[in-house]
Design a protein around this motif. Structure first.
Motif, short mmCIF file in Angstrom:
data_model
loop_
_atom_site.label_atom_id
_atom_site.label_comp_id
_atom_site.label_asym_id
_atom_site.label_seq_id
_atom_site.Cartn_x
_atom_site.Cartn_y
_atom_site.Cartn_z
N UNK A 131 40.35 -79.01 -16.15
CA UNK A 131 41.00 -78.17 -17.15
C UNK A 131 41.15 -78.93 -18.47
N UNK A 132 40.81 -78.28 -19.57
CA UNK A 132 40.91 -78.91 -20.88
C UNK A 132 39.71 -79.76 -21.25
N UNK A 133 38.80 -79.99 -20.32
CA UNK A 133 37.60 -80.79 -20.58
C UNK A 133 36.61 -79.95 -21.40
N UNK A 134 36.16 -80.50 -22.51
CA UNK A 134 35.19 -79.79 -23.35
C UNK A 134 33.82 -79.82 -22.70
N UNK A 135 33.10 -78.68 -22.85
CA UNK A 135 31.77 -78.59 -22.28
C UNK A 135 30.91 -77.70 -23.17
N UNK A 136 29.60 -77.77 -22.94
CA UNK A 136 28.64 -76.98 -23.71
C UNK A 136 27.79 -76.16 -22.75
N UNK A 137 27.67 -74.88 -23.06
CA UNK A 137 26.78 -74.00 -22.32
C UNK A 137 25.48 -73.90 -23.11
N UNK A 138 24.37 -74.22 -22.47
CA UNK A 138 23.06 -74.10 -23.09
C UNK A 138 22.29 -73.03 -22.33
N UNK A 139 21.73 -72.09 -23.09
CA UNK A 139 20.97 -70.99 -22.50
C UNK A 139 19.58 -70.99 -23.14
N UNK A 140 18.56 -71.01 -22.29
CA UNK A 140 17.18 -70.94 -22.74
C UNK A 140 16.53 -69.73 -22.09
N UNK A 141 15.98 -68.83 -22.92
CA UNK A 141 15.37 -67.60 -22.42
C UNK A 141 13.89 -67.58 -22.76
N UNK A 142 13.08 -67.27 -21.73
CA UNK A 142 11.66 -67.05 -21.95
C UNK A 142 11.18 -66.04 -20.91
N UNK A 143 10.35 -65.12 -21.34
CA UNK A 143 9.85 -64.05 -20.48
C UNK A 143 11.01 -63.32 -19.81
N UNK A 144 11.03 -63.23 -18.49
CA UNK A 144 12.10 -62.52 -17.80
C UNK A 144 13.08 -63.47 -17.13
N UNK A 145 13.02 -64.74 -17.48
CA UNK A 145 13.89 -65.73 -16.86
C UNK A 145 14.77 -66.38 -17.91
N UNK A 146 16.04 -66.50 -17.60
CA UNK A 146 16.98 -67.16 -18.48
C UNK A 146 17.63 -68.29 -17.70
N UNK A 147 17.43 -69.52 -18.17
CA UNK A 147 18.01 -70.69 -17.52
C UNK A 147 19.26 -71.10 -18.28
N UNK A 148 20.26 -71.61 -17.54
CA UNK A 148 21.46 -72.10 -18.20
C UNK A 148 21.85 -73.45 -17.63
N UNK A 149 22.51 -74.22 -18.47
CA UNK A 149 23.05 -75.52 -18.10
C UNK A 149 24.43 -75.63 -18.72
N UNK A 150 25.36 -76.17 -17.95
CA UNK A 150 26.70 -76.45 -18.45
C UNK A 150 26.89 -77.95 -18.35
N UNK A 151 27.16 -78.59 -19.50
CA UNK A 151 27.33 -80.04 -19.53
C UNK A 151 28.61 -80.42 -20.25
N UNK A 152 29.19 -81.50 -19.80
CA UNK A 152 30.30 -82.12 -20.51
C UNK A 152 29.80 -83.50 -20.90
#
Length: 106
Positions: free
Chosen positions: A63-84
């Motif tokens: 809780x309270x930890x900052x993080x970044x959501x990265x979303x990459x979309x190509x064709x019909x697939x969308x990949x995501x990564x959540x990193x701190x």
């Protein structure tokens, strides 16, 4: 499409009450909800029309930890990564919900 969104789950978030008392972590469903909220503005408000066939949790989020959501979309697939920082919290895939499936599990 490439999206990066900085986030933070408030330590007072209602889901944290009783979740590992003395050593709380953010529940995975809360993190995944943030992923859906991040992609929603880019998909005409249809985040409820996605399936998440893959999500792998690699590290806890505090809780309270900052993080970044990265979303990459190509064709019909969308990949995501959540990193701190350099620590990967979760990775996964979003795909459009098939109209024939209706999203229900028999």
């Amino acid at each position: 499409m490439h999206i990066e969104l900085p986030c933070c789950i408030d330590p007072a978030h209602a889901s944290l009450t009783g979740h590992f008392p003395d050593h709380p972590i953010v529940p995975g469903v809360v993190i995944l909800n943030e992923v859906l909220r991040a992609v929603e503005p880019y998909c005409s408000g249809m985040s409820d029309a996605f399936r998440m066939p893959s999500a792998k949790f690699l590290s806890p989020l505090l809780p309270g930890q900052r993080f970044t959501i990265t979303i990459d979309h190509s064709n019909e697939k969308t990949c995501f990564t959540v990193k701190s920082g350099i620590t990967c919290i979760v990775t996964g895939i979003l795909t459009p919900e098939s109209p024939s499936s209706g999203g229900d599990v028999p």
